[in-house]
Design a protein around this motif. Structure first.
Motif, PDB file in Angstrom:
ATOM      1  N   THR A   1       0.784  -1.431  -0.121  1.00 56.04           N
ATOM      2  CA  THR A   1       0.079   0.033   0.192  1.00 56.04           C
ATOM      3  C   THR A   1       0.874   1.121  -0.045  1.00 56.04           C
ATOM      4  O   THR A   1       0.749   2.250  -0.803  1.00 56.04           O
ATOM      5  CB  THR A   1      -1.065   0.139   1.159  1.00 56.04           C
ATOM      6  OG1 THR A   1      -1.646  -1.129   1.073  1.00 56.04           O
ATOM      7  CG2 THR A   1      -1.740   1.077   1.072  1.00 56.04           C
ATOM      8  N   LEU A   2       1.985   1.171   0.772  1.00 56.59           N
ATOM      9  CA  LEU A   2       3.087   2.386   1.031  1.00 56.59           C
ATOM     10  C   LEU A   2       3.670   2.558  -0.353  1.00 56.59           C
ATOM     11  O   LEU A   2       3.731   3.690  -1.093  1.00 56.59           O
ATOM     12  CB  LEU A   2       3.715   2.340   1.931  1.00 56.59           C
ATOM     13  CG  LEU A   2       3.190   2.198   3.467  1.00 56.59           C
ATOM     14  CD1 LEU A   2       4.342   2.038   4.424  1.00 56.59           C
ATOM     15  CD2 LEU A   2       2.896   3.928   3.759  1.00 56.59           C
ATOM     16  N   LYS A   3       3.877   1.352  -0.914  1.00 55.86           N
ATOM     17  CA  LYS A   3       4.504   1.297  -2.525  1.00 55.86           C
ATOM     18  C   LYS A   3       3.701   2.283  -3.286  1.00 55.86           C
ATOM     19  O   LYS A   3       3.960   2.933  -4.184  1.00 55.86           O
ATOM     20  CB  LYS A   3       4.988   0.251  -2.925  1.00 55.86           C
ATOM     21  CG  LYS A   3       5.772   0.237  -4.150  1.00 55.86           C
ATOM     22  CD  LYS A   3       6.443  -1.356  -4.194  1.00 55.86           C
ATOM     23  CE  LYS A   3       6.889  -1.521  -5.675  1.00 55.86           C
ATOM     24  NZ  LYS A   3       7.464  -2.742  -5.825  1.00 55.86           N
ATOM     25  N   THR A   4       2.182   1.932  -3.416  1.00 58.12           N
ATOM     26  CA  THR A   4       1.361   2.340  -4.292  1.00 58.12           C
ATOM     27  C   THR A   4       1.237   3.844  -3.931  1.00 58.12           C
ATOM     28  O   THR A   4       1.090   4.495  -4.765  1.00 58.12           O
ATOM     29  CB  THR A   4       0.127   1.534  -4.221  1.00 58.12           C
ATOM     30  OG1 THR A   4       0.352   0.097  -4.482  1.00 58.12           O
ATOM     31  CG2 THR A   4      -1.087   2.273  -5.375  1.00 58.12           C
ATOM     32  N   ALA A   5       1.108   4.202  -2.771  1.00 58.35           N
ATOM     33  CA  ALA A   5       1.034   5.472  -2.330  1.00 58.35           C
ATOM     34  C   ALA A   5       2.182   6.335  -2.787  1.00 58.35           C
ATOM     35  O   ALA A   5       2.030   7.683  -3.253  1.00 58.35           O
ATOM     36  CB  ALA A   5       0.844   5.923  -0.766  1.00 58.35           C
ATOM     37  N   ILE A   6       3.411   5.994  -2.632  1.00 54.37           N
ATOM     38  CA  ILE A   6       4.474   6.706  -3.253  1.00 54.37           C
ATOM     39  C   ILE A   6       4.481   6.825  -4.645  1.00 54.37           C
ATOM     40  O   ILE A   6       4.824   7.936  -5.369  1.00 54.37           O
ATOM     41  CB  ILE A   6       5.854   5.798  -2.957  1.00 54.37           C
ATOM     42  CG1 ILE A   6       5.925   5.863  -1.526  1.00 54.37           C
ATOM     43  CG2 ILE A   6       7.058   6.426  -3.843  1.00 54.37           C
ATOM     44  CD1 ILE A   6       7.178   5.010  -0.830  1.00 54.37           C
TER      45      ILE A   6
END
Length: 157
Positions: free
Chosen positions: A51-56
């Protein structure tokens, strides 16, 4: 007239036997529940790291740069992530480890690494390497159970 006493209820011996059986069942079941909890935490950490990777990626699309810390995601406009995600394996409930690396590997490309400490709770620092063709990758020790995501390939050795 003689009154007869009623023997309703359980004797002390019967209660002790029932308690012993319950203790044995609990001692058998408890380790499997702990294993399921750790398995759930691994799944949660894997999903939140992605999720954090997608947010980045979303932050990059809006701002044309990779955030230098995860705090950029929480304060970005438009809102990308509403609140800081907590690493389930961190003892004090801290957020995931985020490393921003620009050009330190000789490739002059921005690299980010998101890390969950894994079930052992110990952070093992990943290493940014250059494969010799100006391509970066992340090297992680094979013995580490850390959960890692990055914008470059992640290799366990």
């Amino acid at each position: 007239m003689k009154l007869l006493k009623s023997r309703a209820g359980f004797s002390l011996l019967e209660l002790l036997i029932v308690m012993a059986v319950m203790a044995v069942i609990t001692s058998i079941a408890l380790p499997s529940f702990r294993g399921m909890r750790n398995e759930a935490w691994v799944t949660k950490a894997e999903n939140e790291v992605e999720t954090l990777k997608t947010a980045i990626k979303s932050y990059y699309r809006h701002h044309n740069e990779i955030p230098r810390s995860l705090n950029y995601l929480y304060t970005a406009s438009p809102t990308i992530v509403k609140k800081a995600l907590q690493d389930p394996f961190h003892t004090y409930g801290n957020t995931y480890k985020y490393v921003y690396n620009f050009g330190k590997d000789g490739t002059d490309q921005p690299i980010y690494i998101i890390v969950s400490r894994g079930a052992d709770g110990i952070y093992v620092a990943p290493t940014v390497k250059n494969n010799g063709t100006n391509q970066a990758y992340i090297l992680i020790k094979k013995t580490s159970d850390d959960i890692v995501a990055s914008n470059v390939p992640v290799v366990r050795e």
